[in-house]
Design a protein around this motif. Structure first.
Motif, PDB file in Angstrom:
ATOM      1  N   TYR A  97       0.864  -1.185   0.000  1.00  0.00           N
ATOM      2  CA  TYR A  97       0.000   0.000   0.000  1.00  0.00           C
ATOM      3  C   TYR A  97       0.898   1.233   0.000  1.00  0.00           C
ATOM      4  CZ  TYR A  97      -3.040   3.636   1.966  1.00  0.00           C
ATOM      5  OH  TYR A  97      -3.719   4.797   2.209  1.00  0.00           O
ATOM      6  N   ALA A  98       0.636   2.169  -0.908  1.00  0.00           N
ATOM      7  CA  ALA A  98       1.447   3.390  -0.989  1.00  0.00           C
ATOM      8  C   ALA A  98       0.978   4.376   0.079  1.00  0.00           C
ATOM      9  CB  ALA A  98       1.354   4.006  -2.380  1.00  0.00           C
ATOM     10  N   GLY A  99       1.736   4.472   1.150  1.00  0.00           N
ATOM     11  CA  GLY A  99       1.328   5.249   2.309  1.00  0.00           C
ATOM     12  C   GLY A  99       1.085   6.718   2.036  1.00  0.00           C
ATOM     13  N   LYS A 100       1.713   7.259   1.012  1.00  0.00           N
ATOM     14  CA  LYS A 100       1.547   8.692   0.768  1.00  0.00           C
ATOM     15  C   LYS A 100       0.100   9.057   0.414  1.00  0.00           C
ATOM     16  CE  LYS A 100       2.617   8.913  -4.115  1.00  0.00           C
ATOM     17  NZ  LYS A 100       3.534   8.259  -5.039  1.00  0.00           N
ATOM     18  N   ALA A 101      -0.689   8.076  -0.061  1.00  0.00           N
ATOM     19  CA  ALA A 101      -2.086   8.373  -0.410  1.00  0.00           C
ATOM     20  C   ALA A 101      -2.870   8.800   0.831  1.00  0.00           C
ATOM     21  CB  ALA A 101      -2.736   7.168  -1.075  1.00  0.00           C
ATOM     22  N   GLY A 118       2.482   1.553  -8.671  1.00  0.00           N
ATOM     23  CA  GLY A 118       1.040   1.741  -8.441  1.00  0.00           C
ATOM     24  C   GLY A 118       0.449   2.521  -9.594  1.00  0.00           C
ATOM     25  N   GLY A 119      -0.538   3.340  -9.269  1.00  0.00           N
ATOM     26  CA  GLY A 119      -1.094   4.210 -10.301  1.00  0.00           C
ATOM     27  C   GLY A 119      -2.418   3.764 -10.869  1.00  0.00           C
ATOM     28  N   LEU A 120      -3.015   2.709 -10.291  1.00  0.00           N
ATOM     29  CA  LEU A 120      -4.281   2.227 -10.840  1.00  0.00           C
ATOM     30  C   LEU A 120      -5.414   3.212 -10.542  1.00  0.00           C
ATOM     31  CD1 LEU A 120      -3.569  -0.308 -12.251  1.00  0.00           C
ATOM     32  CD2 LEU A 120      -2.424  -0.416 -10.067  1.00  0.00           C
ATOM     33  N   VAL A 177       3.252  -4.943  -6.502  1.00  0.00           N
ATOM     34  CA  VAL A 177       2.517  -3.766  -6.963  1.00  0.00           C
ATOM     35  C   VAL A 177       2.291  -2.848  -5.772  1.00  0.00           C
ATOM     36  CG1 VAL A 177       1.358  -4.775  -8.963  1.00  0.00           C
ATOM     37  CG2 VAL A 177       0.333  -5.019  -6.683  1.00  0.00           C
ATOM     38  N   GLU A 178       2.003  -1.577  -6.077  1.00  0.00           N
ATOM     39  CA  GLU A 178       1.924  -0.576  -5.013  1.00  0.00           C
ATOM     40  C   GLU A 178       0.704   0.335  -5.155  1.00  0.00           C
ATOM     41  OE1 GLU A 178       6.639   0.234  -4.489  1.00  0.00           O
ATOM     42  OE2 GLU A 178       5.674   1.159  -6.210  1.00  0.00           O
ATOM     43  N   PRO A 179      -0.490  -0.217  -5.026  1.00  0.00           N
ATOM     44  CA  PRO A 179      -1.666   0.645  -5.139  1.00  0.00           C
ATOM     45  C   PRO A 179      -1.823   1.532  -3.903  1.00  0.00           C
ATOM     46  CG  PRO A 179      -2.326  -1.565  -4.501  1.00  0.00           C
ATOM     47  CD  PRO A 179      -0.845  -1.620  -4.724  1.00  0.00           C
ATOM     48  N   GLY A 180      -2.057   2.806  -4.108  1.00  0.00           N
ATOM     49  CA  GLY A 180      -2.362   3.706  -3.007  1.00  0.00           C
ATOM     50  C   GLY A 180      -3.801   4.173  -3.184  1.00  0.00           C
ATOM     51  N   ARG A 181      -3.973   5.003  -4.215  1.00  0.00           N
ATOM     52  CA  ARG A 181      -5.295   5.545  -4.529  1.00  0.00           C
ATOM     53  C   ARG A 181      -6.354   4.449  -4.670  1.00  0.00           C
ATOM     54  NH1 ARG A 181      -5.552  10.193  -7.560  1.00  0.00           N
ATOM     55  NH2 ARG A 181      -3.447   9.694  -8.202  1.00  0.00           N
ATOM     56  N   ALA A 182      -6.003   3.336  -5.341  1.00  0.00           N
ATOM     57  CA  ALA A 182      -7.010   2.314  -5.643  1.00  0.00           C
ATOM     58  C   ALA A 182      -7.517   1.637  -4.376  1.00  0.00           C
ATOM     59  CB  ALA A 182      -6.433   1.279  -6.608  1.00  0.00           C
ATOM     60  N   ALA A 196      -7.861   9.451  -1.029  1.00  0.00           N
ATOM     61  CA  ALA A 196      -6.446   9.504  -1.402  1.00  0.00           C
ATOM     62  C   ALA A 196      -6.026  10.929  -1.755  1.00  0.00           C
ATOM     63  CB  ALA A 196      -6.187   8.587  -2.604  1.00  0.00           C
ATOM     64  N   TYR A 197      -4.870  11.318  -1.283  1.00  0.00           N
ATOM     65  CA  TYR A 197      -4.240  12.588  -1.661  1.00  0.00           C
ATOM     66  C   TYR A 197      -5.093  13.814  -1.327  1.00  0.00           C
ATOM     67  CZ  TYR A 197      -1.367   9.178  -4.019  1.00  0.00           C
ATOM     68  OH  TYR A 197      -0.586   8.086  -4.276  1.00  0.00           O
ATOM     69  N   CYS A 198      -5.987  13.717  -0.365  1.00  0.00           N
ATOM     70  CA  CYS A 198      -6.711  14.909   0.093  1.00  0.00           C
ATOM     71  C   CYS A 198      -6.217  15.241   1.494  1.00  0.00           C
ATOM     72  CB  CYS A 198      -8.213  14.685   0.043  1.00  0.00           C
ATOM     73  SG  CYS A 198      -8.855  14.701  -1.650  1.00  0.00           S
TER      74      CYS A 198
HETATM   75  C1  LIG Z   1       2.733   7.437  -5.677  1.00  0.00           C
HETATM   76  C2  LIG Z   1       3.344   6.125  -5.846  1.00  0.00           C
HETATM   77  C3  LIG Z   1       2.551   4.984  -5.772  1.00  0.00           C
HETATM   78  C4  LIG Z   1       1.062   5.021  -5.579  1.00  0.00           C
HETATM   79  O1  LIG Z   1       0.388   5.631  -6.615  1.00  0.00           O
HETATM   80  P1  LIG Z   1      -1.226   5.541  -6.667  1.00  0.00           P
HETATM   81  O2  LIG Z   1      -1.570   6.371  -7.855  1.00  0.00           O
HETATM   82  O3  LIG Z   1      -1.730   6.109  -5.400  1.00  0.00           O
HETATM   83  O4  LIG Z   1      -1.560   4.102  -6.811  1.00  0.00           O
HETATM   84  C5  LIG Z   1       3.164   3.755  -5.886  1.00  0.00           C
HETATM   85  N1  LIG Z   1       4.511   3.662  -6.060  1.00  0.00           N
HETATM   86  C6  LIG Z   1       5.302   4.745  -6.133  1.00  0.00           C
HETATM   87  C7  LIG Z   1       6.754   4.574  -6.315  1.00  0.00           C
HETATM   88  C8  LIG Z   1       4.750   6.011  -6.032  1.00  0.00           C
HETATM   89  O5  LIG Z   1       5.538   7.073  -6.113  1.00  0.00           O
END
Ligand SMILES: *Cc1c(COP(=O)(O)O)cnc(C)c1O
Length: 460
Positions: A90-94, A274-276, A316-321, A417-419
């Motif tokens: 899980y991408a913690g920055k979300a 990530g990025g889904l 994989v690294e979904p944050g937003r999803a 996410a991201y708010c």
């Molecule tokens: C931001 C980021 C993610 C998460 O992106 P989402 O769009 O939230 O899924 C995953 N991996 C890396 C390296 C990132 O910088």
């Protein structure tokens, strides 16, 4: 048309990206709302069975309400889709808080951090260090030291300097640190589109083209303090099209084959980032985790077969999803200002300090009247905040019932996410709380800031 009259019905609508109003403004599209959101028999929006009118009384507005049931279900869906042969970070920055870290831990997910602050939160809430990966293009030596000392699972190397820095810290501490190398594969994928230009012109990673990535592998393999376990690629955000991942996976596997040919080493891992995408509005059609897992698995297996490589472990690294769809922001309407022939400006008690995405990325959101239903005609609105910026827009174009009035509550979905994670104190706004709701119980997981919080930092 007779002179002197103006037919508003015939007039061109004001500019904007909106389609016709939904047939029923009170309807909730399950695509954009958290799993347990409904309307009760009085027409009030509920989450986890709790009406937002009561939640507003107890926790105030603006506030984020996070559907814990949905969050955990999404974690499990990702975990199950990828199975035991892959890892979900899980991408913690979300959005990160101690409660979130515990949920992730309990649901069997790993965690990505990209700063000392995120790492501190993860460790404090008990995430085992071995299940954390550390990203970022400029980690400080102090952050690297803290991570290596804690026994972090992966450090994702992003520059030649960092290869040396991490090796040095690991050497001092007498450990071999598992690392991946972040590469730029020459594709950049963003909302709905797939751009193959200007891709290497960015701050992250080491380019495959021109041999930077191969050189980074060469250097990392030579250093005793580093255990190079894989290659990492992250191509963008809010992506719906798998084509970008396809190109990315192919190019990463090509590098694995080159590394084998040059060094006789088969790196065991690839991380596809990530990025889904998620549904912010009814126009977005995100993929389910099992479809994504299947597509990525097939691509990697096929490419490895043709390169004669064993299939590496995928992560994989979904944050937003995961977190995006699980929360909505609740606001109270303060003013309703009709601009003849244009649209009606609806001011709420938050704005760009709790949702910068509309101003920053031109993001699209929807909004619904949450404290009641209404049969009034639709009116075209722009939902704006209370900040001193005309760009302080929460929802650029939407339809709300024409009888909207001060005191009504509005809910904006898909703000998980991201708010809150990008929230600011602009105009000395007090950042809103995050309230987790699960099966009829609501509890604050991040409390609302107070004026004392603001003044504590201001040492006069
Ligand atoms: C931001 C980021 C993610 C998460 O992106 P989402 O769009 O939230 O899924 C995953 N991996 C890396 C390296 C990132 O910088």
């Amino acid at each position: 048309m007779a002179a002197g009259t103006h037919d508003y019905a015939q007039a061109a609508p004001p500019e904007g990206h909106y389609s016709a109003p939904a047939e029923d403004l009170n309807a909730l599209d399950p695509k954009v709302w958290a799993r347990t959101v409904r309307r009760d028999e009085d027409g009030v929006l509920t989450v986890g069975g709790l009406p937002v009118t009561r939640l507003a009384e107890e926790f105030g507005t603006p506030a984020f309400f996070l559907d814990e049931t949905d969050f955990r279900a999404r974690c499990r869906a990702w975990r199950d889709a990828f199975g035991a042969e892959a890892d979900v970070f899980y991408a913690g920055k979300a959005f990160l808080s101690r409660a979130v870290v515990r949920w992730l831990h309990e649901e069997g997910l790993n965690l990505d951090v990209c700063s000392g602050g995120e790492l501190a939160t993860a460790l404090d809430a008990g995430m085992p260090a071995a299940r954390i990966a550390f990203h970022g293009n400029n980690k400080t030596t102090a952050e690297i030291r803290r991570a290596v000392e804690a026994g972090i699972g992966r450090i994702v190397l992003d520059s030649f300097e960092e290869i040396v820095r991490v090796a040095h810290v690991a050497g001092e501490l007498g450990v071999r640190q598992p690392v991946q190398i972040r590469v730029t594969v020459g594709v950049e994928a963003h909302t709905h589109e797939f751009i193959a230009t200007a891709h290497e012109d960015q701050k992250f990673g080491l380019a495959l083209a021109g041999g930077q990535a191969a050189e980074a592998v060469r250097r990392a393999l030579k250093l005793d303090g580093l255990e190079l376990v894989g290659i990492h690629s992250h191509i963008g955000s809010q992506i719906f099209d798998m084509a970008g991942f396809e190109v990315s996976a192919r190019r990463v596997v090509q590098l694995l084959a080159e590394v084998r040919d040059e060094h006789g080493v088969e790196l065991p891992e690839i991380d596809l980032g990530g990025g889904l995408g998620i549904a912010y509005t009814s126009d977005d059609d995100p993929r389910e985790p099992h479809e994504i897992a299947k597509a990525l698995g097939e691509i990697v297996t096929r490419e490895c077969e043709s390169a004669g490589l064993a299939t590496p472990r995928i992560s994989v690294e979904p944050g937003r999803a995961i977190v995006g769809p699980t929360a909505f922001t609740l606001y109270e309407v303060g003013t309703v200002k009709p601009l003849e022939g244009l649209r009606t400006y609806v001011s709420v008690d938050g704005g760009m300090s709790d949702n910068i995405r509309t101003a920053l990325y031109d993001a699209e959101y929807t909004v619904t009247l949450a404290s009641r239903t209404s049969d009034a005609e639709p009116m075209l609105v722009r939902v704006v905040g209370k900040h001193c910026e005309s760009g302080d827009i929460v929802v650029r174009d939407a339809f709300l019932p024409a009888d909207l009035a001060p005191g009504d509550l509005l809910a904006v979905p898909a703000t998980g996410a991201y708010c809150r994670s990008m929230a600011s104190n602009y105009n000395h706004a007090l950042r809103p709380p995050v309230v987790a709701v699960d099966e009829g119980a609501a509890r604050v997981v991040v409390r609302r800031e107070t004026e004392e919080d603001l003044l504590r930092l201001d040492v006069g």
